[in-house]
Write a protein that holds these residues in place. Structure first.
Motif, PDB file in Angstrom:
ATOM      1  N   ALA A  40      -7.549   5.863  -6.527  1.00 20.57           N
ATOM      2  CA  ALA A  40      -7.407   7.081  -7.318  1.00 20.57           C
ATOM      3  C   ALA A  40      -7.953   8.274  -6.552  1.00 20.57           C
ATOM      4  O   ALA A  40      -7.434   9.385  -6.655  1.00 20.57           O
ATOM      5  CB  ALA A  40      -8.137   6.941  -8.646  1.00 20.57           C
ATOM      6  N   ILE A  41      -9.004   8.056  -5.784  1.00 19.46           N
ATOM      7  CA  ILE A  41      -9.608   9.173  -5.070  1.00 19.46           C
ATOM      8  C   ILE A  41      -8.811   9.499  -3.804  1.00 19.46           C
ATOM      9  O   ILE A  41      -8.548  10.656  -3.504  1.00 19.46           O
ATOM     10  CB  ILE A  41     -11.070   8.836  -4.723  1.00 19.46           C
ATOM     11  N   VAL A  42      -8.383   8.448  -3.113  1.00 19.46           N
ATOM     12  CA  VAL A  42      -7.648   8.682  -1.868  1.00 19.46           C
ATOM     13  C   VAL A  42      -6.228   9.155  -2.160  1.00 19.46           C
ATOM     14  O   VAL A  42      -5.684  10.003  -1.450  1.00 19.46           O
ATOM     15  CB  VAL A  42      -7.634   7.397  -1.010  1.00 19.46           C
ATOM     16  N   ARG A  43      -5.629   8.643  -3.202  1.00 16.30           N
ATOM     17  CA  ARG A  43      -4.276   9.023  -3.611  1.00 16.30           C
ATOM     18  C   ARG A  43      -3.253   8.841  -2.510  1.00 16.30           C
ATOM     19  O   ARG A  43      -2.594   9.793  -2.086  1.00 16.30           O
ATOM     20  CB  ARG A  43      -4.230  10.468  -4.114  1.00 16.30           C
ATOM     21  N   GLY A  44      -3.151   7.636  -2.015  1.00 17.32           N
ATOM     22  CA  GLY A  44      -2.133   7.341  -1.014  1.00 17.32           C
ATOM     23  C   GLY A  44      -0.778   7.209  -1.673  1.00 17.32           C
ATOM     24  O   GLY A  44      -0.652   7.366  -2.892  1.00 17.32           O
ATOM     25  N   PRO A  45       0.268   6.932  -0.892  1.00 18.35           N
ATOM     26  CA  PRO A  45       1.614   6.807  -1.463  1.00 18.35           C
ATOM     27  C   PRO A  45       1.687   5.684  -2.503  1.00 18.35           C
ATOM     28  O   PRO A  45       2.383   5.806  -3.504  1.00 18.35           O
ATOM     29  CB  PRO A  45       2.497   6.508  -0.258  1.00 18.35           C
ATOM     30  N   GLY A  46       0.962   4.603  -2.250  1.00 21.35           N
ATOM     31  CA  GLY A  46       0.974   3.477  -3.193  1.00 21.35           C
ATOM     32  C   GLY A  46       0.500   3.916  -4.561  1.00 21.35           C
ATOM     33  O   GLY A  46       1.066   3.541  -5.586  1.00 21.35           O
ATOM     34  N   TYR A  47      -0.512   4.744  -4.558  1.00 24.88           N
ATOM     35  CA  TYR A  47      -1.049   5.211  -5.836  1.00 24.88           C
ATOM     36  C   TYR A  47      -0.006   6.011  -6.592  1.00 24.88           C
ATOM     37  O   TYR A  47       0.223   5.800  -7.776  1.00 24.88           O
ATOM     38  CB  TYR A  47      -2.299   6.060  -5.582  1.00 24.88           C
ATOM     39  N   HIS A  48       0.621   6.938  -5.871  1.00 24.63           N
ATOM     40  CA  HIS A  48       1.605   7.791  -6.546  1.00 24.63           C
ATOM     41  C   HIS A  48       2.763   6.965  -7.088  1.00 24.63           C
ATOM     42  O   HIS A  48       3.264   7.231  -8.174  1.00 24.63           O
ATOM     43  CB  HIS A  48       2.106   8.865  -5.579  1.00 24.63           C
ATOM     44  N   ARG A  49       3.151   5.944  -6.305  1.00 26.28           N
ATOM     45  CA  ARG A  49       4.248   5.113  -6.756  1.00 26.28           C
ATOM     46  C   ARG A  49       3.859   4.384  -8.052  1.00 26.28           C
ATOM     47  O   ARG A  49       4.579   4.411  -9.040  1.00 26.28           O
ATOM     48  CB  ARG A  49       4.610   4.101  -5.659  1.00 26.28           C
ATOM     49  N   ALA A  50       2.696   3.765  -8.020  1.00 27.07           N
ATOM     50  CA  ALA A  50       2.269   3.006  -9.194  1.00 27.07           C
ATOM     51  C   ALA A  50       2.123   3.916 -10.416  1.00 27.07           C
ATOM     52  O   ALA A  50       2.537   3.564 -11.522  1.00 27.07           O
ATOM     53  CB  ALA A  50       0.941   2.325  -8.897  1.00 27.07           C
ATOM     54  N   GLU A  51       1.576   5.099 -10.192  1.00 31.35           N
ATOM     55  CA  GLU A  51       1.369   6.024 -11.302  1.00 31.35           C
ATOM     56  C   GLU A  51       2.718   6.462 -11.869  1.00 31.35           C
ATOM     57  O   GLU A  51       2.899   6.511 -13.090  1.00 31.35           O
ATOM     58  CB  GLU A  51       0.556   7.229 -10.794  1.00 31.35           C
ATOM     59  N   ALA A  52       3.661   6.736 -10.978  1.00 26.37           N
ATOM     60  CA  ALA A  52       4.978   7.172 -11.436  1.00 26.37           C
ATOM     61  C   ALA A  52       5.653   6.055 -12.224  1.00 26.37           C
ATOM     62  O   ALA A  52       6.266   6.298 -13.270  1.00 26.37           O
ATOM     63  CB  ALA A  52       5.830   7.585 -10.240  1.00 26.37           C
TER      64      ALA A  52
END
Ligand SMILES: Nc1ncnc2c1ncn2[C@@H]1O[C@H](COP(=O)(O)OP(=O)(O)O)[C@@H](O)[C@H]1O
Ligand SMILES: [Mg+2]
Lengths: 299, 309, 629
Positions: free
Chosen positions: A130-142
């Motif tokens: 959540a803090i780093v916000r890599g592409p994986g995070y954005h994908r999962a959040e989307a």
């Protein structure tokens, strides 16, 4: 659609879908009060099962035992063959989700956020991502958001996604609870009085909703007081009275059982006519009482 | 001097004081779920109230004659402050999130401490407090001061009176009902606001008794004596099971005895030589609290509260 | 720098929920045109008066004897009067001036007029009191006195907009007999209705503006903010600072009521990145704009307490855990950094870690303590955490005191602490030395200010990103209803432990800088409450005063609580007393904090009828009598 079911508790595995949830000998005591007495219940895949009974019969307590909110004094609950640990979050993770009788939404979160919380067990992103916000995070959040919006669409709340949950009207709050529970991708959904406080139209809509949920392959166990709702909906109905399972069977069977009628109308039913009276401890109890008296915690 | 009976007695006296203060925490918490952070200061103002009466009495009066007046004075100050705080500061926040009254309580605690510090004559450092004559008495191998006896006696009387009040008076029963379920109690015709006021008043009175007793015991009172005592008493309340008045007293006793024994004996444990003595007493009290909470989360006499879903 | 992304949501909700305001009869019955004329006349008279001499001796702070331009406290009156006039103009419906009062209400005008009246009368009365009687007033002072009164009277004759519900009983608190007979309380209750909720204000959509114009506005507003801040800090007399406080506090209230602040928030919301960047640049500009070690010093400490308060906000504001011993984690970080700083008083005086390693060590140490304290207690009911953390805070100080080689093993040097902590050196840049940048010189405190700013920005990022994520949502869910949260699959214990440990680590990080800024660490600052700021009560108060669960709230709260006592020197003797009373009053009148979390704001002010499962006090014991149980 309805399978005729013998009046006595059905042994598991006989049903088309196979057993999903099996509760065996569940007992819940609060001090001197036994709220649930030795209840067995099976829910099969793809079934809608009703749980009815007068107020204070122990239905909600039984739900709490199933979902790990209470640790049953005795008995086990298993889901898909494995025994559920009495921890709510593990139960949800295993695939059993629920709603609450007295709505328990996250009042100060938005509708969408409420559903996103329901996605908790199906997502993994921790603090670091959540803090780093890599592409994986954005994908999962989307993905989570998309899924949540789908569910809001499904329950008809999509246009209110950004409202605070507390600002929704009552009926929609109940729907939101269902959407939130569905977000955890359950195999079995437990609904505690989903139509309480609804008007007839809303009740009808909820009926449709429950059918739609079942059509998605999710089994449903529902507590309700609205008999029309129950008998329209359920493949099987179990009746709980004073913590004990009195009858279980198809709508017709239950509807015409005079003990059920007696229990609802508050007339004393003959305890000896029951097959399993072993659980009853004090013969002198006034069985006419509709609700178990609340004498616990007498400090 | 350092015999076991002596330590037990020291712990008993200390514990009675913690217990007396803890009653106030536990009663208020039991009814309104508020950690009345200012309660330690109510204890402190009780002691100062008693002292103020004493200094204004003719010096010819014997301490025994002054004692009842001091008790009345201290109790008056404590009860007025406690009830005033409830009425003016806490009640308006009854429906606010729990942090709001807690901050209020912290503010009140600071304000009371500073008010005494700034405006009580010469209270910037410790104030001497009159001592009870007589003693020390030797009971077996135990030395007892007369202040200790007063403390113990007061604690026993207060507890008995409270027990009888809660058990057999109408108000006491209403109090129990309110603690269990304020909404239902209100529906049943209990004037919950009055019950809450009474809880604050009783707590304040007990705190004043403790304040007076601690002045007599130590011969000195300070403007900041409330913080430590309050912390200990609150610990005692939690130890005993918060919300339970007998638990508060038991928690106080357990805490007091544990503290006395730890101070005396920890240093004898191999490897712990440096961790004995009064400097570490607080630390061991705290360790005890954590251990009890781990083993028995609801406290010694508390009941497990299941969240009804 | 705004809160969680729910502003838009709130607007939408308000729009459909049909919130509308009620225009009420004015306090002084006058035709609207007459009222407007009076207001404008008052503004003009008051403005003019500030160019006159108010008193004839220069004994009064800030030299008010000069005619021709305003000085000292006259500046406050001038600003107040101009703002009032301008915002009033915005309500007249003149084309091109409407943006001056986006919400189109007179409420803001009334409050701004009150600010003007307050500061002007304060000045005049202060002159009379300081110099001995009203005879010391020049005609200018009397004109100002009357002008401000006319202005306020005019504003009182304007119709106000109020909440749709009926008056005071919609407050979440009841007005008992005490409040009824206290005019101040009643007056306040009346006035506070003049501050409509942000959700009730309709302001035009700023997205239609030219994007460059939007950015320009943001830059200008931030620059103005910095100017106002440095102006206040630079006031050299308590008198002027009080006048300044009156204008700023009530003025901001008024601007908020007229919708200008909401409008600006909307702007920053739509230009998040840009606004954030400008915010950071403004903060960097501070030591340059106020090129003076004294103010840089103030800046460092404000940043330290603000950062720690923000860390505490994760624990208290987001997750709803009551941590009463938070300052101990700051202490753990500070002591860790001190021990590895190479100070001759450290038991490891030989070792000197580079800053990054020391910072990491401080964070890890604090985190370990956080887990040690949290693991056994976070499974228990919320209030137990309060007592355990409170105990831990005390124990930390006692243990640190005892580890002096006499009462216990020698680790921390006991009450004397670890002194002579060397200054940090980062990439060869020694923070202890004075460096010159262009025409500016950066002294020791300015250096530390900039370092601390980096850390603050990191903590802000961590806070915002964590709050708006899976884990942050689970924190909020736990705060809202722990049972429901666990039933949704959240492992309450683990998630709370993460919040607790994260909060502790952030405090530990700030602690490492704190140790170097102060050159030494001693046990005493790490107590529950005390005269010097970093104590747990102060931090908690900063969070609650600023606004729980928000980013800007705790920063603002910490800054105010730190700066105001510093500027009001005469209070110093009674500072703690005043602090205590202030806490009580703030909780009484504005429990949601200065910057309410929009969620909170609703929670506090809406009547609680349709609140689902929401029983604010005693969350752990849900009522047994549930609807149709
Ligand atoms: N946490 C609890 N502690 C003590 N008694 C409880 C608790 N939860 C439920 N009960 C009691 O168990 C009985 C059954 O309640 P419940 O399951 O809510 O009934 P239903 O949902 O069928 O109306 C009631 O008498 C109730 O008072
Ligand atoms: Mg129920």
């Amino acid at each position: 659609m309805t399978t005729t079911i013998p009046q006595q508790p059905t042994p598991a595995g006989a049903e088309p879908g196979g057993a999903l949830l099996e509760a065996r000998g569940v007992i819940m005591r609060f001090g001197g009060l036994t709220a649930v007495r030795n209840v067995d219940l099976t829910v099969n895949k793809g079934e809608i099962v009703g749980l009815i009974g007068p107020n204070g019969a122990g239905k909600t307590t039984f739900f709490n035992c199933l979902t790990g909110l209470y640790v049953p004094t005795e008995g086990t609950v298993s889901y898909q063959g494995t025994v559920l640990p009495p921890k709510p979050h593990l139960v949800t993770k295993a695939g059993v989700a629920r709603t609450f009788q007295n709505i328990r939404l996250f009042a100060n979160m938005t509708v969408l956020e409420n559903v996103l919380v329901g996605r908790h067990t199906r997502t993994k992103e921790g603090l670091l991502s959540a803090i780093v916000r890599g592409p994986g995070y954005h994908r999962a959040e989307a993905q989570s958001r998309a899924r949540a919006m789908e569910l809001l669409e499904f329950t008809g709340l999509a246009d209110k996604a950004e409202h605070l949950a507390r600002n929704l009207p009552y009926g929609e709050q109940r729907k939101l609870e269902i959407a939130r529970a569905l977000a955890s991708e359950p195999g079995l959904l437990l609904l505690d009085e989903p139509t309480a406080g609804m008007n007839p139209q809303e009740t009808r809509a909820t009926e449709e909703l429950v059918f739609a949920i079942r059509d998605q392959g999710i089994a449903v166990l529902v507590i309700e007081h609205d008999m029309r709702f129950i008998f329209n909906l359920c493949d099987r109905v179990a009746v709980l009275v004073q913590g004990e399972k009195l009858v279980e069977g198809s709508s017709d069977v239950v509807q015409n059982d005079e003990r059920v009628i007696a229990a609802y109308l508050g007339e004393p039913f003959d305890a000896t006519s029951q097959d399993d009276t072993a659980a009853r401890e004090t013969p002198g109890t006034d069985q006419a009482e509709g609700t178990t008296s609340e004498q616990e915690n007498d400090r | 001097m350092h015999t076991l009976p002596q330590q037990l007695a020291n712990g008993l006296f200390l514990g009675s004081m913690y217990g007396l203060i803890a009653i106030g925490y536990t009663m208020v918490y039991g009814i309104v779920q508020l950690i009345n952070f200012a309660h330690g200061e109510i204890y402190m103002t009780g002691a100062f109230g008693a002292l103020a009466i004493y200094t204004n009495l003719p010096s010819s009066l014997s301490i025994w004659a002054a004692l009842p007046l001091m008790l009345i004075g201290g109790a008056l100050v404590s009860v007025v402050i406690a009830v005033g705080a409830e009425r003016l500061a806490y009640r308006p926040l009854r429906n606010a999130p729990r942090l709001a009254p807690l901050i209020t309580a912290i503010g009140l605690s600071l304000a009371l401490q500073q008010a005494v510090f700034n405006w009580y004559p010469d209270a910037k450092s410790g104030k001497r407090f009159p001592q009870l004559p007589g003693g020390p008495f030797h009971i077996g191998s135990v030395d007892v001061q007369s202040g200790d006896l007063f403390l113990l006696g007061a604690a026993v009387i207060c507890m008995l009176a409270l027990g009888i009040f809660v058990r057999s008076s109408r108000t006491g029963r209403a109090m129990q009902a309110t603690a269990q379920d304020p909404d239902t109690a209100k529906l049943m015709g209990v004037d919950t606001n009055r019950i809450i006021i009474i809880a604050f008043a009783i707590g304040g009175f007990f705190a004043a008794v403790a304040g007076l007793a601690s002045g007599l015991k130590y011969g000195q009172i300070q403007y900041n004596m409330g913080f430590q005592a309050g912390l200990k008493a609150f610990t005692a309340a939690v130890l005993g099971g918060i919300g339970n008045i007998y638990g508060a007293m038991l928690g106080g006793l357990v805490l007091g005895i544990a503290e006395a024994c730890a101070t005396a004996y920890i240093a004898n444990v191999p490897g712990m030589e440096q961790f004995g003595g009064g400097a570490w007493a607080q630390v061991w009290a705290f360790v005890l609290l954590i251990v009890v909470l781990l083993v028995r989360p609801q406290g010694l006499l508390g009941e497990r509260v299941a969240d009804r879903a | 720098m705004t809160d969680l992304p729910i502003a838009a949501a709130e607007e939408a909700a308000a729009a459909t929920a049909g919130h509308s305001t009620r225009r009420t009869a004015p306090f002084i019955p006058l035709p609207v045109t007459a009222a407007r004329a009076t207001t404008l006349a008052g503004a003009v008279i008051t403005t003019a008066s500030t160019f006159m001499s108010w008193t004839y001796t220069t004994d009064f702070p800030g030299d008010l004897t000069v005619s021709g331009y305003p000085g000292g406290l006259q500046v406050m009156t001038l600003i107040g009067a101009l703002l009032t006039g301008v915002v009033a103009l915005g309500t007249f419906g003149l084309k091109g001036l409407r943006w001056l009062n986006p919400a189109r209400t007179n409420n803001g005008v009334l409050l701004l007029a009150l600010a003007t009246l307050g500061t002007t009368w304060y000045t005049v009365i202060d002159i009379a009191a300081k110099l001995g009687g009203f005879a010391n007033l020049d005609p200018g002072g009397i004109v100002a006195f009357i002008g401000a009164l006319v202005l306020f009277a005019g504003a009182l004759a304007l119709p106000l907009d109020r909440h749709p519900e009926e008056a005071a009983d919609t407050e979440y608190y009841e007005l008992g007999w005490f409040e009824q007979v206290t005019p101040v309380v009643r007056g306040y209750a009346w006035l506070r209705e003049a501050r409509l909720h942000h959700s009730e204000l309709r302001v035009p959509d700023t997205r239609k503006l030219n994007p460059w114009l939007q950015r320009l506005v943001i830059v200008v507003v931030y620059a103005l903010g910095l100017k106002i801040l440095t102006f206040g800090l630079a006031t050299d007399y308590s008198d002027i600072f009080i006048g300044y406080l009156i204008v700023v506090a009530i003025g901001v209230w008024g601007l908020s009521a007229s919708g200008l602040i909401k409008q600006f928030q909307q702007l920053t919301q739509h230009n998040k990145r840009f606004a954030g960047t400008i915010g950071v640049i403004t903060a960097i500009a501070y030591p340059f704009a106020q090129n003076n070690e004294l103010w840089a010093n103030l800046g460092v400490y404000v940043l330290i307490v603000a950062t720690v308060a923000l860390g505490l906000n994760i624990v208290v504001g987001l997750t709803g855990l009551l941590d009463l011993g938070y300052v101990a984690f700051l202490g753990v970080g500070a002591y860790t950094a001190a021990l590895v700083s190479g100070s001759p008083f450290s038991i490891w005086s030989g070792t000197q870690f580079p800053f990054w390693a020391a910072a990491l060590a401080g964070m890890i140490a604090a985190c370990v303590f956080g887990v040690l304290i949290g693991a056994p207690t976070l499974r228990l009911r919320g209030d137990y955490l309060a007592i355990v953390t409170l105990g831990f805070g005390e124990i930390f100080r006692i243990v640190v005191r005892n580890l002096d080689g006499v009462s216990g093993p020698k680790v921390t040097n006991g009450p004397n602490g670890i002194a002579q902590i060397p200054d940090l050196s980062i990439f060869g840049y020694n923070l202890g030395d004075t460096h010159s940048v262009g025409s500016f010189t950066l002294g020791r405190f300015a250096n530390y200010y900039l370092l601390m700013l980096v850390i603050t920005v990191i903590v802000v990022l961590v806070f915002t990103r964590a709050a708006d994520s899976r884990i942050g949502r689970s924190w909020i869910a736990i705060r809202e209803d722990e049972t429901a949260a666990t039933a949704m699959g959240i492992n309450g214990f683990r998630v709370k432990l993460v919040a607790f440990a994260l909060g502790a680590s952030l405090a530990g990080l700030a602690g490492t800088v704190f140790a170097h800024v102060t050159n030494s660490v001693v046990p005493d600052p790490y107590q529950f409450s005390g005269p010097v700021p970093p104590n747990s009560a102060f931090l908690l108060a900063a969070v609650v005063l600023g606004g729980m669960g928000t980013v800007s709230g705790p920063i603002l709260g910490a800054a105010l609580l730190y700066v105001i006592p510093q500027k009001l020197g005469f209070l110093s003797k009674y500072e703690l007393f005043a602090f205590g009373i202030a806490l009580i009053l703030i909780m009484r009148f504005r429990p949601e904090g200065i910057i309410p979390n929009r969620r909170r704001q609703l929670e506090f002010h809406e009547d609680d009828a349709p609140a689902p499962g929401n029983r604010p006090m005693g969350d752990d014991t849900v009522p047994a009598t549930t609807a149709g149980a």
